[in-house]
Design a protein around this motif. Structure first.
Motif, PDB file in Angstrom:
ATOM      1  N   GLU A  66       0.872  -1.098   0.011  1.00 33.22           N
ATOM      2  CA  GLU A  66      -0.137  -0.010  -0.023  1.00 33.22           C
ATOM      3  C   GLU A  66       0.783   1.184   0.099  1.00 33.22           C
ATOM      4  O   GLU A  66       2.087   1.261   0.575  1.00 33.22           O
ATOM      5  N   PRO A  67       0.511   2.333  -0.504  1.00 30.93           N
ATOM      6  CA  PRO A  67       1.016   3.585  -0.573  1.00 30.93           C
ATOM      7  C   PRO A  67       1.829   4.120   0.748  1.00 30.93           C
ATOM      8  O   PRO A  67       1.175   4.036   1.771  1.00 30.93           O
ATOM      9  N   SER A  68       2.885   4.641   0.933  1.00 36.52           N
ATOM     10  CA  SER A  68       3.542   5.409   2.186  1.00 36.52           C
ATOM     11  C   SER A  68       4.430   6.166   1.925  1.00 36.52           C
ATOM     12  O   SER A  68       5.138   6.098   0.760  1.00 36.52           O
ATOM     13  N   THR A  69       4.711   7.383   2.639  1.00 35.83           N
ATOM     14  CA  THR A  69       5.733   8.379   2.354  1.00 35.83           C
ATOM     15  C   THR A  69       6.540   8.086   3.859  1.00 35.83           C
ATOM     16  O   THR A  69       7.499   7.628   3.582  1.00 35.83           O
ATOM     17  N   ARG A  70       5.894   8.517   4.672  1.00 36.44           N
ATOM     18  CA  ARG A  70       6.482   8.624   6.227  1.00 36.44           C
ATOM     19  C   ARG A  70       7.092   7.087   6.526  1.00 36.44           C
ATOM     20  O   ARG A  70       8.369   7.213   7.239  1.00 36.44           O
ATOM     21  N   THR A  71       6.291   6.391   6.784  1.00 33.95           N
ATOM     22  CA  THR A  71       6.569   5.108   7.353  1.00 33.95           C
ATOM     23  C   THR A  71       7.862   4.335   6.418  1.00 33.95           C
ATOM     24  O   THR A  71       8.840   3.781   6.887  1.00 33.95           O
ATOM     25  N   ARG A  72       7.846   4.206   5.069  1.00 32.21           N
ATOM     26  CA  ARG A  72       8.709   3.405   4.184  1.00 32.21           C
ATOM     27  C   ARG A  72       9.938   4.169   4.269  1.00 32.21           C
ATOM     28  O   ARG A  72      11.056   3.811   4.566  1.00 32.21           O
ATOM     29  N   MET A 119       6.710  -4.885   6.402  1.00 32.33           N
ATOM     30  CA  MET A 119       5.497  -4.983   5.479  1.00 32.33           C
ATOM     31  C   MET A 119       4.450  -4.223   5.765  1.00 32.33           C
ATOM     32  O   MET A 119       3.897  -3.998   6.776  1.00 32.33           O
ATOM     33  N   ARG A 120       3.767  -3.743   4.606  1.00 29.66           N
ATOM     34  CA  ARG A 120       2.593  -3.075   4.737  1.00 29.66           C
ATOM     35  C   ARG A 120       1.527  -3.875   3.728  1.00 29.66           C
ATOM     36  O   ARG A 120       1.909  -3.773   2.732  1.00 29.66           O
ATOM     37  N   ASP A 121       0.114  -3.774   4.109  1.00 29.11           N
ATOM     38  CA  ASP A 121      -0.632  -4.648   3.392  1.00 29.11           C
ATOM     39  C   ASP A 121      -1.952  -4.418   3.642  1.00 29.11           C
ATOM     40  O   ASP A 121      -2.434  -3.933   4.983  1.00 29.11           O
ATOM     41  N   SER A 149      -3.679  -2.401  12.586  1.00 29.19           N
ATOM     42  CA  SER A 149      -2.403  -2.126  13.485  1.00 29.19           C
ATOM     43  C   SER A 149      -1.537  -1.391  12.814  1.00 29.19           C
ATOM     44  O   SER A 149      -1.399  -1.616  11.334  1.00 29.19           O
ATOM     45  N   HIS A 150      -0.866  -0.691  13.398  1.00 25.42           N
ATOM     46  CA  HIS A 150       0.238   0.234  12.828  1.00 25.42           C
ATOM     47  C   HIS A 150       1.136   0.661  14.184  1.00 25.42           C
ATOM     48  O   HIS A 150       1.107   1.658  14.561  1.00 25.42           O
ATOM     49  N   PRO A 151       1.763  -0.552  14.568  1.00 26.58           N
ATOM     50  CA  PRO A 151       2.370  -0.285  15.898  1.00 26.58           C
ATOM     51  C   PRO A 151       3.559   0.655  15.974  1.00 26.58           C
ATOM     52  O   PRO A 151       3.532   1.327  17.069  1.00 26.58           O
ATOM     53  N   THR A 152       4.538   0.880  14.907  1.00 21.66           N
ATOM     54  CA  THR A 152       5.425   1.716  15.207  1.00 21.66           C
ATOM     55  C   THR A 152       4.591   3.194  15.275  1.00 21.66           C
ATOM     56  O   THR A 152       5.197   4.247  15.689  1.00 21.66           O
ATOM     57  N   GLN A 153       3.607   3.476  14.383  1.00 16.53           N
ATOM     58  CA  GLN A 153       2.888   4.765  14.519  1.00 16.53           C
ATOM     59  C   GLN A 153       2.492   4.935  16.078  1.00 16.53           C
ATOM     60  O   GLN A 153       2.505   5.846  16.589  1.00 16.53           O
ATOM     61  N   GLY A 154       2.005   3.928  16.495  1.00 13.55           N
ATOM     62  CA  GLY A 154       1.355   4.036  17.922  1.00 13.55           C
ATOM     63  C   GLY A 154       2.632   4.540  18.849  1.00 13.55           C
ATOM     64  O   GLY A 154       2.404   5.349  19.617  1.00 13.55           O
ATOM     65  N   HIS A 277      -1.549  14.582  14.291  1.00 17.88           N
ATOM     66  CA  HIS A 277      -1.890  13.859  13.098  1.00 17.88           C
ATOM     67  C   HIS A 277      -1.218  13.094  12.409  1.00 17.88           C
ATOM     68  O   HIS A 277       0.088  13.490  12.151  1.00 17.88           O
ATOM     69  N   PRO A 278      -1.412  11.910  12.188  1.00 19.30           N
ATOM     70  CA  PRO A 278      -0.301  10.845  11.615  1.00 19.30           C
ATOM     71  C   PRO A 278       0.290  11.003  10.354  1.00 19.30           C
ATOM     72  O   PRO A 278       1.026  10.704   9.785  1.00 19.30           O
ATOM     73  N   GLY A 279      -0.630  11.826   9.649  1.00 13.48           N
ATOM     74  CA  GLY A 279      -0.254  12.164   8.191  1.00 13.48           C
ATOM     75  C   GLY A 279      -0.660  10.749   7.478  1.00 13.48           C
ATOM     76  O   GLY A 279      -0.699   9.590   7.807  1.00 13.48           O
ATOM     77  N   PRO A 280      -0.827  10.932   5.937  1.00 15.23           N
ATOM     78  CA  PRO A 280      -0.988  12.056   5.420  1.00 15.23           C
ATOM     79  C   PRO A 280      -2.342  12.773   5.684  1.00 15.23           C
ATOM     80  O   PRO A 280      -3.358  12.308   5.978  1.00 15.23           O
ATOM     81  N   MET A 281      -2.218  14.347   5.630  1.00 16.79           N
ATOM     82  CA  MET A 281      -3.399  15.184   5.972  1.00 16.79           C
ATOM     83  C   MET A 281      -4.224  15.429   4.781  1.00 16.79           C
ATOM     84  O   MET A 281      -3.651  15.709   3.617  1.00 16.79           O
TER      85      MET A 281
HETATM   86  N1   CP Z   1       1.295   7.668   9.157  1.00 18.71           N
HETATM   87  C1   CP Z   1       1.575   6.973   8.043  1.00 18.71           C
HETATM   88  O1   CP Z   1       1.590   5.763   7.981  1.00 18.71           O
HETATM   89  O2   CP Z   1       1.993   7.741   6.878  1.00 18.71           O
HETATM   90  P1   CP Z   1       2.386   7.152   5.574  1.00 18.71           P
HETATM   91  O3   CP Z   1       1.298   6.270   4.943  1.00 18.71           O
HETATM   92  O4   CP Z   1       3.049   8.291   4.459  1.00 18.71           O
HETATM   93  O5   CP Z   1       3.411   6.013   5.769  1.00 18.71           O
END
Ligand code: CP
Length: 327
Positions: A66-72, A119-121, A149-154, A277-281
């Motif tokens: 799945e798309p990601s900027t911050r986490t990846r 991994m993100r799915d 679940s998004h444990p590192t975000q928590g 805000h976790p983003g993306p906003m």
């Molecule tokens: N907060 C968060 O998971 O952002 P990304 O989707 O950009 O990784």
């Protein structure tokens, strides 16, 4: 004992974290130890980032379906700054588009000695299922699992609050927005609950509140103006359009008017309330731009803390894979 099966799957026979799939079942001491280690990697803006060699010899593969900027990017930077080799699989040009299964992709990376797979799915349960099938020297880190679940975000959310507020025991925390579809809300709630937050509130339009069996102990609101009164932390969430049927998608202007975090609403929170805000906003939908960029906002600090938290998680998991970590 947690009822979430992922909580048991992520531990080795000695009870150490071999994978990180969920914050469910982590003790307050385990979360605090991760936050302390993450804090040791935090540097002021403009300073050179923290580095060490805790992942030397390890190979980290990022698999984001799945798309990601911050986490990846933050997992990539965290692994590089710890001395690991890092591989980022580009899903659009990988053999997944030729029909290869996720598991075969994982076995392929495992055969090349990748030993920490991030991994993100969108499929619920996939990280736990994969974790039970990989070789004993391989770890799975969940970087976002469906709405669950998004444990590192928590963890990064908890670290950010701790940096400003210290003790969690006196805090009233509001998570507001599309709670039903949000893995961020679930992991943040798990972290805050375990760390002993005094009062948790969740607020969403009726269709976006989760079932009553979830978020046990949190106060539930459909009126944002009541929910925000007096809170110390306001976390706004994006509407997860990708996870809802078209019939339920609210119109943006109407949503902002009835549920957005505006300057007027923020004035009803505690005077020194944090805005997160976790983003993306989606600016001027779930949060007014002027609030997101305002003096109470810690949104960019959340991003910075993401690298430190992922360094802490990678270090801990690598130690545990090597049998060096403590329970
Ligand atoms: N907060 C968060 O998971 O952002 P990304 O989707 O950009 O990784």
């Amino acid at each position: 004992m947690s009822s979430d099966p992922s909580a048991a799957v992520q531990r080795d026979a000695s009870g150490r974290l071999r994978h990180l799939i969920t914050l469910e079942g982590l003790s307050r001491a385990e979360i605090t130890t991760l936050l302390d280690l993450a804090q040791s990697y935090v540097r002021p803006a403009g300073a050179f980032p923290a580095r060490d060699r805790g992942l030397a010899g390890h190979t980290v593969a990022n698999l984001f379906f799945e798309p990601s900027t911050r986490t990846r990017v933050s997992f990539e930077l965290a692994a590089q700054r710890l001395g690991a080799e890092v591989v980022n699989l580009d899903m659009q040009s990988s053999s997944r588009v030729k029909g290869e299964t996720v598991l075969d992709t994982i076995y392929t990376l495992q055969a090349m000695h990748a030993d920490i797979l991030v991994m993100r799915d969108a499929e619920p349960g996939l990280p736990a299922a994969i974790a039970q099938l990989v070789a004993p020297h391989v770890a799975i880190l969940n970087a976002g699992e469906a709405h669950l679940s998004h444990p590192t975000q928590g963890l990064l959310d908890a670290l950010t609050v701790r940096q400003h507020k210290g003790d969690f025991g006196a805090l009233r925390v509001l998570i507001a927005g599309d709670i039903a579809h949000s893995r961020v809300a679930r992991s943040a709630w798990q972290a805050f609950r375990t760390l002993g937050v005094a009062e948790m509130r969740i607020a969403a339009p009726k269709d976006l509140l989760p079932g009553k069996e979830e978020f046990a102990g949190a106060s539930r609101y459909t009126d944002i103006d009541r929910a925000i009164e007096g809170v110390d932390v306001v976390m706004a969430l994006r509407i997860q359009r990708e996870r809802m049927g078209s019939a339920r998608i609210p119109d943006e202007a109407g949503y902002h008017r009835t549920f957005g975090i505006t300057p007027e609403r923020l004035r009803q929170a505690a005077r020194d309330a944090l805005v997160m805000h976790p983003g993306p906003m989606n600016r001027d939908v779930e949060i007014a731009s002027i609030v997101a960029d305002g003096p109470q906002s810690v949104i960019q600090q959340q991003v910075a803390n993401g690298v430190a938290v992922r360094m802490a998680v990678l270090t801990t998991i690598a130690r545990n894979l090597r049998g060096e970590g403590s329970r």
